[in-house]
Design a protein around this motif. Structure first.
Motif, PDB file in Angstrom:
ATOM      1  N   ARG A   2       7.692  -2.710   0.893  1.00 43.62           N
ATOM      2  CA  ARG A   2       6.306  -2.916   1.281  1.00 43.62           C
ATOM      3  C   ARG A   2       6.162  -3.034   2.796  1.00 43.62           C
ATOM      4  NH1 ARG A   2       3.299  -7.148  -2.396  1.00 43.62           N
ATOM      5  NH2 ARG A   2       4.416  -8.558  -1.031  1.00 43.62           N
ATOM      6  N   ALA A   3       7.197  -3.593   3.433  1.00 41.17           N
ATOM      7  CA  ALA A   3       7.172  -3.664   4.898  1.00 41.17           C
ATOM      8  C   ALA A   3       7.422  -2.283   5.501  1.00 41.17           C
ATOM      9  CB  ALA A   3       8.220  -4.660   5.396  1.00 41.17           C
ATOM     10  N   ILE A   4       8.350  -1.532   4.909  1.00 45.14           N
ATOM     11  CA  ILE A   4       8.733  -0.236   5.470  1.00 45.14           C
ATOM     12  C   ILE A   4       7.605   0.798   5.411  1.00 45.14           C
ATOM     13  CG2 ILE A   4      10.209   1.787   5.097  1.00 45.14           C
ATOM     14  CD1 ILE A   4      12.411  -0.138   4.237  1.00 45.14           C
ATOM     15  N   VAL A   5       6.881   0.870   4.276  1.00 47.58           N
ATOM     16  CA  VAL A   5       5.875   1.933   4.121  1.00 47.58           C
ATOM     17  C   VAL A   5       4.804   1.897   5.205  1.00 47.58           C
ATOM     18  CG1 VAL A   5       5.942   2.500   1.682  1.00 47.58           C
ATOM     19  CG2 VAL A   5       4.550   0.569   2.450  1.00 47.58           C
ATOM     20  N   ARG A   6       4.568   0.719   5.738  1.00 49.33           N
ATOM     21  CA  ARG A   6       3.506   0.620   6.739  1.00 49.33           C
ATOM     22  C   ARG A   6       3.916   1.212   8.073  1.00 49.33           C
ATOM     23  NH1 ARG A   6       1.818  -5.423   6.782  1.00 49.33           N
ATOM     24  NH2 ARG A   6       0.479  -4.571   8.375  1.00 49.33           N
ATOM     25  N   GLN A   7       5.233   1.473   8.227  1.00 52.45           N
ATOM     26  CA  GLN A   7       5.747   1.953   9.511  1.00 52.45           C
ATOM     27  C   GLN A   7       5.171   1.084  10.631  1.00 52.45           C
ATOM     28  OE1 GLN A   7       4.907   6.197   9.478  1.00 52.45           O
ATOM     29  NE2 GLN A   7       6.290   6.535   7.760  1.00 52.45           N
ATOM     30  N   ALA A   8       5.315  -0.217  10.431  1.00 54.88           N
ATOM     31  CA  ALA A   8       4.736  -1.189  11.353  1.00 54.88           C
ATOM     32  C   ALA A   8       5.493  -1.194  12.681  1.00 54.88           C
ATOM     33  CB  ALA A   8       4.774  -2.571  10.723  1.00 54.88           C
ATOM     34  N   ALA A  31       3.127   0.478  -2.593  1.00 56.96           N
ATOM     35  CA  ALA A  31       1.981   1.222  -2.060  1.00 56.96           C
ATOM     36  C   ALA A  31       0.854   0.302  -1.573  1.00 56.96           C
ATOM     37  CB  ALA A  31       1.424   2.159  -3.141  1.00 56.96           C
ATOM     38  N   PHE A  32       0.887  -0.953  -2.018  1.00 62.25           N
ATOM     39  CA  PHE A  32      -0.245  -1.860  -1.808  1.00 62.25           C
ATOM     40  C   PHE A  32      -0.786  -1.925  -0.367  1.00 62.25           C
ATOM     41  CE2 PHE A  32      -2.452  -5.893  -1.398  1.00 62.25           C
ATOM     42  CZ  PHE A  32      -3.330  -5.822  -2.462  1.00 62.25           C
ATOM     43  N   PRO A  33       0.093  -2.132   0.630  1.00 63.53           N
ATOM     44  CA  PRO A  33      -0.432  -2.243   2.002  1.00 63.53           C
ATOM     45  C   PRO A  33      -1.161  -0.984   2.457  1.00 63.53           C
ATOM     46  CG  PRO A  33       1.915  -2.771   1.916  1.00 63.53           C
ATOM     47  CD  PRO A  33       1.543  -2.277   0.561  1.00 63.53           C
ATOM     48  N   LEU A  34      -0.769   0.171   1.921  1.00 63.57           N
ATOM     49  CA  LEU A  34      -1.414   1.419   2.324  1.00 63.57           C
ATOM     50  C   LEU A  34      -2.770   1.581   1.639  1.00 63.57           C
ATOM     51  CD1 LEU A  34       1.692   3.778   2.155  1.00 63.57           C
ATOM     52  CD2 LEU A  34       0.816   2.509   4.109  1.00 63.57           C
ATOM     53  N   ARG A  35      -2.871   1.030   0.434  1.00 59.84           N
ATOM     54  CA  ARG A  35      -4.140   1.121  -0.298  1.00 59.84           C
ATOM     55  C   ARG A  35      -5.178   0.154   0.281  1.00 59.84           C
ATOM     56  NH1 ARG A  35      -2.988   4.801  -3.870  1.00 59.84           N
ATOM     57  NH2 ARG A  35      -1.287   4.598  -5.372  1.00 59.84           N
ATOM     58  N   LEU A  36      -4.692  -0.933   0.930  1.00 59.91           N
ATOM     59  CA  LEU A  36      -5.590  -1.928   1.517  1.00 59.91           C
ATOM     60  C   LEU A  36      -6.490  -1.307   2.581  1.00 59.91           C
ATOM     61  CD1 LEU A  36      -3.771  -5.276   2.335  1.00 59.91           C
ATOM     62  CD2 LEU A  36      -5.729  -4.903   0.853  1.00 59.91           C
ATOM     63  N   THR A  37      -5.899  -0.407   3.379  1.00 57.16           N
ATOM     64  CA  THR A  37      -6.656   0.227   4.445  1.00 57.16           C
ATOM     65  C   THR A  37      -7.329   1.464   3.861  1.00 57.16           C
ATOM     66  OG1 THR A  37      -4.681   1.443   5.014  1.00 57.16           O
ATOM     67  CG2 THR A  37      -5.115  -0.544   6.277  1.00 57.16           C
ATOM     68  N   LYS A  38      -8.447   1.234   3.246  1.00 55.61           N
ATOM     69  CA  LYS A  38      -9.129   2.259   2.428  1.00 55.61           C
ATOM     70  C   LYS A  38      -9.387   3.541   3.200  1.00 55.61           C
ATOM     71  CE  LYS A  38     -11.264   0.016  -1.448  1.00 55.61           C
ATOM     72  NZ  LYS A  38     -10.586  -1.266  -1.209  1.00 55.61           N
ATOM     73  N   GLY A  39      -8.972   4.651   2.599  1.00 57.09           N
ATOM     74  CA  GLY A  39      -9.294   5.938   3.171  1.00 57.09           C
ATOM     75  C   GLY A  39      -8.377   6.385   4.297  1.00 57.09           C
ATOM     76  N   GLN A  40      -7.561   5.461   4.806  1.00 54.97           N
ATOM     77  CA  GLN A  40      -6.729   5.848   5.946  1.00 54.97           C
ATOM     78  C   GLN A  40      -5.586   6.767   5.512  1.00 54.97           C
ATOM     79  OE1 GLN A  40      -5.684   2.562   8.491  1.00 54.97           O
ATOM     80  NE2 GLN A  40      -4.124   3.737   9.538  1.00 54.97           N
TER      81      GLN A  40
END
Ligand code: ADP
Ligand code: ADP
Length: 228
Positions: A149-155, A98-107
């Motif tokens: 962690r790479a996948i959740v970002r849907q980069a 979940a970490f990369p998603l939590r980095l972008t606060k509120g998004q």
């Protein structure tokens, strides 16, 4: 997802010989490109410039048709997977993913984060391990968490720097199959650095050969390795 275009890319550290020397390459949307070459030929430098962790000395880098030379890493929307996993030891598997998603606060809402983490963990067969810490996982499971962690970002693209080189031969084979399956499912543009000929053969749409910073050849794995 997006194309990646390298246009006469040069990297000089100090005033030495260029680590990357006039590299041009068009990577299509959804394409899987393998980057090979001897140690010190500039593979990591090239990946780090694409992701934005290293300045480009000259040339243009485009992602999805947009010049990104001066764009900070967090705005490039790429996901990189390293060979040493770079997991947080004090966080659970769930929180690592979940970490990369939590980095972008509120998004992202907690519900959105939860659904993305659970989708990724199902895809990677990590459902039973979500509450464990990295120290209690096998090397293969750790690598899966790093991929999660790479996948959740849907980069827009994945960049892999020898992701399987720390695994034993059996696990490497399993993870190779897994990465191939993920790529078919997600069809995300990927640049993948490896020393392993089997990975290059089975994963890549094309193989790019780098030598002393210069791009020597770009060809299908078949054309490169099946030559009589
Ligand atoms: P590879 O990933 O193919 O092993 P690198 O991109 O790590 O190659 O290195 C390419 C060249 O750039 C090497 O000659 C290396 O010594 C040099 N290099 C890499 N990083 C740095 C740095 N931070 N400072 C100076 N030289 C570097
Ligand atoms: P910080 O730890 O202060 O966030 P970092 O340099 O680790 O600083 O990362 C800053 C941002 O750059 C991150 O939020 C992330 O979006 C991006 N970033 C850093 N490293 C990578 C990477 N390897 N792959 C993709 N994005 C990265």
């Amino acid at each position: 997802m997006a194309s990646i275009t390298l246009n006469h890319i040069v990297k000089k550290y100090g005033d030495g010989f260029p680590a990357v020397n006039d590299v041009s390459l068009d990577i299509a949307d959804g394409e899987f490109v393998i980057l090979v070459g001897p140690s010190g030929c500039g593979k990591s430098t090239l990946l780090r410039m694409i992701v934005g962790l290293e300045d480009i000395t000259s040339g243009d880098l485009e992602i999805g048709g947009k010049r990104v030379n001066d764009l900070a890493p967090r705005h490039r929307d790429l996901a990189m997977v390293f060979q040493n996993y770079a997991l947080y030891p004090h966080l659970t598997v769930y929180e690592n993913i979940a970490f990369p998603l939590r980095l972008t606060k509120g998004q992202y809402t907690d519900t959105e984060i939860d659904s993305r983490v659970r989708n990724a963990s199902t895809l990677l067969e990590l459902d039973e391990h979500l509450e464990r810490k990295p120290a209690n996982l096998s090397g293969g499971q750790r690598q899966r968490v790093a991929m999660g962690r790479a996948i959740v970002r849907q980069a827009q693209a994945f960049l892999f720097d020898e992701p399987l080189s720390n695994l034993d031969a059996k696990l490497r084979g399993q993870m190779r199959t897994e990465i191939a399956r993920l790529q078919r499912r997600l069809a995300t543009t990927t640049v993948y650095v490896t020393h392993d000929q089997t990975e290059a053969m089975t994963l890549g749409d094309r193989v790019a050969v780098l030598r002393r910073g210069v791009l020597q050849q770009v060809a299908s794995p078949r054309a490169l390795y099946d030559q009589p």
